[in-house]
Design an enzyme around this catalytic site. Structure first.
Site, PDB file in Angstrom:
ATOM      1  N   THR A 139     -10.748  11.358   5.063  1.00 13.29           N
ATOM      2  CA  THR A 139      -9.806  10.913   4.026  1.00 13.29           C
ATOM      3  C   THR A 139     -10.558  10.466   2.773  1.00 13.29           C
ATOM      4  O   THR A 139     -10.237  10.876   1.652  1.00 13.29           O
ATOM      5  CB  THR A 139      -8.902   9.781   4.564  1.00 13.29           C
ATOM      6  OG1 THR A 139      -8.226  10.278   5.718  1.00 13.29           O
ATOM      7  CG2 THR A 139      -7.892   9.340   3.529  1.00 13.29           C
ATOM      8  N   LYS A 168       6.623  12.614  12.887  1.00 14.95           N
ATOM      9  CA  LYS A 168       5.973  11.297  12.987  1.00 14.95           C
ATOM     10  C   LYS A 168       6.476  10.608  14.242  1.00 14.95           C
ATOM     11  O   LYS A 168       7.641  10.774  14.626  1.00 14.95           O
ATOM     12  CB  LYS A 168       6.321  10.454  11.753  1.00 14.95           C
ATOM     13  CG  LYS A 168       5.383   9.297  11.521  1.00 14.95           C
ATOM     14  CD  LYS A 168       4.186   9.717  10.703  1.00 14.95           C
ATOM     15  CE  LYS A 168       3.221   8.576  10.470  1.00 14.95           C
ATOM     16  NZ  LYS A 168       2.212   8.930   9.464  1.00 14.95           N
TER      17      LYS A 168
HETATM   18  P1  NAD Z   1      -8.465  -0.068   6.769  1.00 16.41           P
HETATM   19  O1  NAD Z   1      -7.736  -1.127   7.517  1.00 16.41           O
HETATM   20  O2  NAD Z   1      -9.596   0.631   7.397  1.00 16.41           O
HETATM   21  O3  NAD Z   1      -9.000  -0.679   5.375  1.00 16.41           O
HETATM   22  C1  NAD Z   1      -8.250  -1.455   4.505  1.00 16.41           C
HETATM   23  C2  NAD Z   1      -9.231  -2.242   3.618  1.00 16.41           C
HETATM   24  O4  NAD Z   1      -8.499  -2.857   2.562  1.00 16.41           O
HETATM   25  C3  NAD Z   1      -9.975  -3.362   4.326  1.00 16.41           C
HETATM   26  O5  NAD Z   1     -11.314  -3.366   3.862  1.00 16.41           O
HETATM   27  C4  NAD Z   1      -9.273  -4.650   3.836  1.00 16.41           C
HETATM   28  O6  NAD Z   1     -10.141  -5.763   3.814  1.00 16.41           O
HETATM   29  C5  NAD Z   1      -8.900  -4.232   2.452  1.00 16.41           C
HETATM   30  N1  NAD Z   1      -7.777  -4.940   1.825  1.00 16.41           N
HETATM   31  C6  NAD Z   1      -6.588  -5.290   2.378  1.00 16.41           C
HETATM   32  N2  NAD Z   1      -5.827  -5.899   1.446  1.00 16.41           N
HETATM   33  C7  NAD Z   1      -6.546  -5.917   0.299  1.00 16.41           C
HETATM   34  C8  NAD Z   1      -6.303  -6.374  -1.018  1.00 16.41           C
HETATM   35  N3  NAD Z   1      -5.145  -6.929  -1.354  1.00 16.41           N
HETATM   36  N4  NAD Z   1      -7.273  -6.192  -1.945  1.00 16.41           N
HETATM   37  C9  NAD Z   1      -8.449  -5.616  -1.628  1.00 16.41           C
HETATM   38  N5  NAD Z   1      -8.737  -5.163  -0.410  1.00 16.41           N
HETATM   39  C10 NAD Z   1      -7.780  -5.311   0.538  1.00 16.41           C
HETATM   40  O7  NAD Z   1      -7.319   0.954   6.313  1.00 16.41           O
HETATM   41  P2  NAD Z   1      -7.465   2.481   5.860  1.00 16.41           P
HETATM   42  O8  NAD Z   1      -7.309   3.357   7.041  1.00 16.41           O
HETATM   43  O9  NAD Z   1      -8.633   2.622   4.969  1.00 16.41           O
HETATM   44  O10 NAD Z   1      -6.120   2.631   5.012  1.00 16.41           O
HETATM   45  C11 NAD Z   1      -6.027   2.145   3.677  1.00 16.41           C
HETATM   46  C12 NAD Z   1      -4.902   2.879   2.988  1.00 16.41           C
HETATM   47  O11 NAD Z   1      -5.155   4.272   3.017  1.00 16.41           O
HETATM   48  C13 NAD Z   1      -3.512   2.701   3.614  1.00 16.41           C
HETATM   49  O12 NAD Z   1      -2.542   2.698   2.592  1.00 16.41           O
HETATM   50  C14 NAD Z   1      -3.372   3.956   4.467  1.00 16.41           C
HETATM   51  O13 NAD Z   1      -2.001   4.301   4.692  1.00 16.41           O
HETATM   52  C15 NAD Z   1      -4.054   4.971   3.575  1.00 16.41           C
HETATM   53  N6  NAD Z   1      -4.481   6.190   4.296  1.00 16.41           N
HETATM   54  C16 NAD Z   1      -5.459   6.139   5.244  1.00 16.41           C
HETATM   55  C17 NAD Z   1      -5.843   7.297   5.899  1.00 16.41           C
HETATM   56  C18 NAD Z   1      -6.948   7.296   6.931  1.00 16.41           C
HETATM   57  O14 NAD Z   1      -7.290   8.393   7.428  1.00 16.41           O
HETATM   58  N7  NAD Z   1      -7.552   6.167   7.247  1.00 16.41           N
HETATM   59  C19 NAD Z   1      -5.213   8.528   5.595  1.00 16.41           C
HETATM   60  C20 NAD Z   1      -4.219   8.563   4.602  1.00 16.41           C
HETATM   61  C21 NAD Z   1      -3.873   7.371   3.963  1.00 16.41           C
END
Ligand code: NAD
Length: 419
Positions: free
Chosen positions: A188, A104
């Site tokens: 994802t 990382k």
């Molecule tokens: P993102 O920023 O694209 O989306 C996050 C979403 O969550 C947004 O729509 C935001 O409005 C919403 N949100 C934030 N706080 C909230 C709450 N309290 N209640 C309801 N909605 C809320 O982020 P992402 O890339 O989708 O990542 C989300 C999670 O998935 C993280 O924990 C990240 O580590 C994990 N993740 C993402 C990926 C990837 O490829 N994007 C891969 C593995 C893990």
């Protein structure tokens, strides 16, 4: 005093080693990274000032293959956080069954305060600084919080210039025109949907018509919802920071995506009930729940309100360990984060395979490959879970996943003669 992120990760590792009955030496090796690189990035800012940013690349374990893991741009990230994240990547990649170790990277920078030109300088500076220790057979970074395909494009360009020829396989999740793959955009969430479908097969008799609620409508959540609806499930709730949209008749996910893109709020969807609490999606009547927003959402305080039968963790760490125990007592099954959201890194692996051969699959072919791997991984963990449940009734699917992950690392390290 609250435990640090690294302390928590080491505790998980310790637990896995004990649960699986592995020798103490396994913990001894996996609790320390193989190599840490600390770098300085000099950037001439737009106003003429010189800024010096600190960056890291942690190469945690290479028993199974090249180091693999994202690069985080965040103002508060520490070296200890980076070590913790690299350790988690070793466990995730091992569980995923792909030929990668864990790594990382991070830069202590607030990317939101940078101009485009400054961001490009930080990205290129970091790629130059870590170039001596990465490579398409050595260490293959990808995006994480604060970085994206554009950042990967600058980095692959910088690295290729240093080498004097194009090296596409050294970074993954690049834009499709620069040797990326179109599936990466939704990999994802798609992987989460495959996990939800497989879990529904086992515990609910199939996914067809099952009610789904998704917290978080970002990259992970929206595609989790989209693909589950394509698979025949009924999405009844979605949420973002603007609130929760609930419609027991079913939400048109494509329309919701359009509304979210245009207005940034899911509650602007033309139908359904609008609940101001973004967490309300966790409590609605649903069969499958995807906590896909952020960490620590289901805690001992609100766990009693959860009604779903299956939780598929799209986000990292959305359920606290205490809440998880309670959920199992309530009869809920949790498909753990490092199994459920591995679609991104598995897609990175497929992109890297394409890059090494300069040969590309089309979108359908790539998605089918990703689906096959995700499905096999679910079955592996499900079978292990059924096995250990017989021995220990408080066992969780996370325990089963942890044992499988460490088992593979143990075997590789044993054959190599490391222990
Ligand atoms: P993102 O920023 O694209 O989306 C996050 C979403 O969550 C947004 O729509 C935001 O409005 C919403 N949100 C934030 N706080 C909230 C709450 N309290 N209640 C309801 N909605 C809320 O982020 P992402 O890339 O989708 O990542 C989300 C999670 O998935 C993280 O924990 C990240 O580590 C994990 N993740 C993402 C990926 C990837 O490829 N994007 C891969 C593995 C893990």
């Amino acid at each position: 005093m609250a435990k640090t992120f690294l302390e928590n990760v080491l505790e998980t590792l310790r637990r896995g080693v004990e649960l699986g009955g592995f020798p103490e030496e396994v913990y001894k090796i996996l609790s320390k990274p193989e190599r840490i690189l600390i770098v300085k990035i000099l950037v001439r800012m737009d106003d003429g000032r010189l800024e010096v940013f600190e960056g890291y690349r942690v190469q945690h374990n290479s028993a199974l293959g090249p180091y693999k893991g994202g690069i985080r741009f965040h103002p508060e990230v520490t070296l200890d956080d980076d070590i913790a994240l690299a350790t988690l990547m070793t466990l995730k990649n091992s569980l995923a069954g792909i030929p990668y170790g864990g790594g990382k990277g991070a830069v202590r920078v607030d990317y939101k305060k940078l101009s485009e030109k400054e961001l490009e300088q930080v990205s290129r500076g970091y790629a130059r600084a870590i170039a001596p220790l990465i490579g398409d057979h050595i260490d293959i970074p990808a995006p994480d919080v604060g970085t994206n395909p554009q950042v990967m494009a600058w980095m692959v360009d910088e690295y290729s210039k240093l080498k004097g020829f194009n090296v596409p396989g050294v970074f993954t999740a690049k834009p499709p025109v620069l040797w990326g793959n179109p599936v990466r955009r939704y990999a994802t969430g798609f992987g989460c949907a495959v996990m939800s479908r497989e879990a529904a097969e086992k515990y609910l008799g199939g996914v067809e018509g099952k009610r789904v609620s998704i917290q978080g409508f970002g990259n992970t959540g929206r595609w989790h919802a989209y693909w589950l609806s394509k698979m025949g499930a009924k999405v009844v709730a979605i949420s973002d920071t603007s609130g929760t949209l609930y419609d027991p008749e079913g939400i048109d996910v494509e329309l919701a995506m359009k509304v979210k893109n245009e207005t940034r709020k899911v509650i602007n969807y033309p139908k359904g009930e609008k609940i101001p609490d973004p967490k309300a999606a966790l409590y609605v009547e649903a069969d499958i729940l995807g906590p896909d927003a952020m960490e620590n959402q289901i805690t001992t305080e609100n766990v009693g309100k959860v009604k779903a039968k299956i939780i598929v963790e799209g986000a990292n760490g959305p359920t606290t360990p205490e809440a998880e125990i309670k959920l199992y007592e309530m009869g809920v099954v949790i498909v753990p984060d490092f199994l459920a959201n591995a679609g991104g890194v598995i897609m990175s692996y497929l992109e890297w395979v394409e890059n090494l051969q300069w040969y590309f699959w089309d979108e359908d072919e790539t998605r089918a490959r990703l689906e096959r791997i995700m499905k096999n991984n679910f079955l592996k963990v499900y079978n292990k879970f059924e096995e250990i449940k017989g021995e220990k009734k408080e066992a969780t699917m996370r325990d089963a996943a942890l044992i499988i992950s460490i088992e593979r690392l143990y075997e590789a390290m044993r054959y190599r003669g490391w222990l």
